[in-house]
Design a protein around this motif. Sequence first.
Motif, PDB file in Angstrom:
ATOM      1  N   ALA A   1       1.042  -1.109  -0.391  1.00  4.88           N
ATOM      2  CA  ALA A   1       0.006  -0.336   0.159  1.00  4.88           C
ATOM      3  C   ALA A   1       0.626   1.410  -0.099  1.00  4.88           C
ATOM      4  O   ALA A   1       1.865   1.518   0.539  1.00  4.88           O
ATOM      5  N   GLY A   2       0.308   2.500  -0.878  1.00  2.69           N
ATOM      6  CA  GLY A   2       1.082   3.466  -0.614  1.00  2.69           C
ATOM      7  C   GLY A   2       1.182   4.391   0.375  1.00  2.69           C
ATOM      8  O   GLY A   2       0.790   3.849   1.510  1.00  2.69           O
ATOM      9  N   THR A   3       2.093   5.273   0.760  1.00  4.88           N
ATOM     10  CA  THR A   3       1.819   6.383   1.680  1.00  4.88           C
ATOM     11  C   THR A   3       0.979   6.803   2.233  1.00  4.88           C
ATOM     12  O   THR A   3       0.380   6.756   3.586  1.00  4.88           O
ATOM     13  N   ALA A   4      -0.023   7.280   1.170  1.00  2.00           N
ATOM     14  CA  ALA A   4      -1.350   7.576   2.054  1.00  2.00           C
ATOM     15  C   ALA A   4      -2.446   6.146   2.213  1.00  2.00           C
ATOM     16  O   ALA A   4      -3.100   6.564   3.665  1.00  2.00           O
ATOM     17  N   VAL A   5      -2.470   5.477   1.283  1.00  2.00           N
ATOM     18  CA  VAL A   5      -3.532   4.813   2.175  1.00  2.00           C
ATOM     19  C   VAL A   5      -2.625   3.783   3.646  1.00  2.00           C
ATOM     20  O   VAL A   5      -3.059   3.443   4.134  1.00  2.00           O
ATOM     21  N   ARG A   6      -0.997   3.657   3.068  1.00  2.00           N
ATOM     22  CA  ARG A   6      -0.703   2.748   4.512  1.00  2.00           C
ATOM     23  C   ARG A   6      -1.169   3.740   5.902  1.00  2.00           C
ATOM     24  O   ARG A   6      -0.917   3.167   6.982  1.00  2.00           O
ATOM     25  N   ASP A   7      -0.675   5.771   6.030  1.00  4.21           N
ATOM     26  CA  ASP A   7      -0.871   6.284   6.751  1.00  4.21           C
ATOM     27  C   ASP A   7      -2.572   6.325   7.224  1.00  4.21           C
ATOM     28  O   ASP A   7      -2.768   5.724   8.052  1.00  4.21           O
TER      29      ASP A   7
ATOM     30  N   GLY B   1      13.400   4.784   2.322  1.00  2.00           N
ATOM     31  CA  GLY B   1      13.161   4.611   0.951  1.00  2.00           C
ATOM     32  C   GLY B   1      12.424   3.371   0.037  1.00  2.00           C
ATOM     33  O   GLY B   1      12.385   3.098  -0.982  1.00  2.00           O
ATOM     34  N   ARG B   2      11.898   2.728   0.921  1.00  2.00           N
ATOM     35  CA  ARG B   2      11.516   1.216   0.797  1.00  2.00           C
ATOM     36  C   ARG B   2      10.313   2.006  -0.199  1.00  2.00           C
ATOM     37  O   ARG B   2       8.891   1.896   0.618  1.00  2.00           O
ATOM     38  N   HIS B   3       9.516   2.650  -1.112  1.00  2.00           N
ATOM     39  CA  HIS B   3       8.085   3.171  -1.252  1.00  2.00           C
ATOM     40  C   HIS B   3       7.474   2.501  -1.868  1.00  2.00           C
ATOM     41  O   HIS B   3       7.919   1.567  -3.168  1.00  2.00           O
ATOM     42  N   CYS B   4       6.057   2.314  -1.924  1.00  2.00           N
ATOM     43  CA  CYS B   4       5.407   1.501  -2.860  1.00  2.00           C
ATOM     44  C   CYS B   4       4.378   2.376  -3.969  1.00  2.00           C
ATOM     45  O   CYS B   4       4.898   3.247  -4.074  1.00  2.00           O
TER      46      CYS B   4
END
Length: 280
Positions: free
Chosen positions: A3-9, A224-227
């Motif tokens: 899941a990307g940053t916003a979703v993970r938040d 640095g391990r972004h989705c």
Amino acid sequence: MGAGTAVRDRVRKDLSEISNKTRPIVSSSPEIRSNSRKRLQRRSKRGVISPVQKLFETCKKVFADGKPGVVPSQEHINMLRAVLDEIKPEDVDVSSKMPCFRSKSIGRPPVTYLHIYKCHSFSMGIFCLPPNGVIPLHNHPEMTVFSKLLFGTMHIKSYDWVADSPQPSSDTRLAKVKVDSDFTAPCDTSILYPADGGNMHCFTAKTACAVLDVLGPPYSDPAGRHCTYYFDHPFSSFSVDGVEVGEEEKEEYEWLKEREEEPEDLTVTAMMYSGPIIKE
């Protein structure tokens, strides 16, 4: 899966709220919970650890010395895969009768995530997808990922990058299709690696599905391990000097273009994991 940053938040917020509440017992039917408790009692009497505890202990061994981008030894890969192959839905207290598999939303149904465990070395969790649920095409940077389909039928399409291929633009790269098939549980645990095995994939639920995921190491924005999510385009969509593929092989290659934003129709919500508790 990821899941990307916003979703993970949003998922982290949900998990934080859940952690401050009494552990609910609404994730499965009374009959399933009763059977689960009886199994746990029998295991306790026999002194046998639960399958999820065994999975946790195995992950600690497999990823003990692991670093981002470093693949565990073949011995450790076989060890973890063997443990996952034996895990059944009831071992982690999931069932297709759970409310999250009966979405009534219009459009793409939401995906539910059951958080089991996470540290800097690995994470364990379950993705629950209602029929027609989708986790869009995304990557797993510097990760080795084990995915166990617990129940249901799911279509998986995955890709690996074509090394040193010229690019039509900085955000678009050539990839080769690794898998494009339906999988029905029970089936073997799938494994992807940092540079092969289908590091970019998309999951589409044909029926209600649950997938137990082990990521080593997990996503980490600070590290640095972004989705990253992608659009996929047919090979014929771009003409690039130095890139030639035989006519009969064109369907095996596609161009993947980075999405500037996370998919708007992807909704991931957190729900309390109600299976056996892990003892660290």
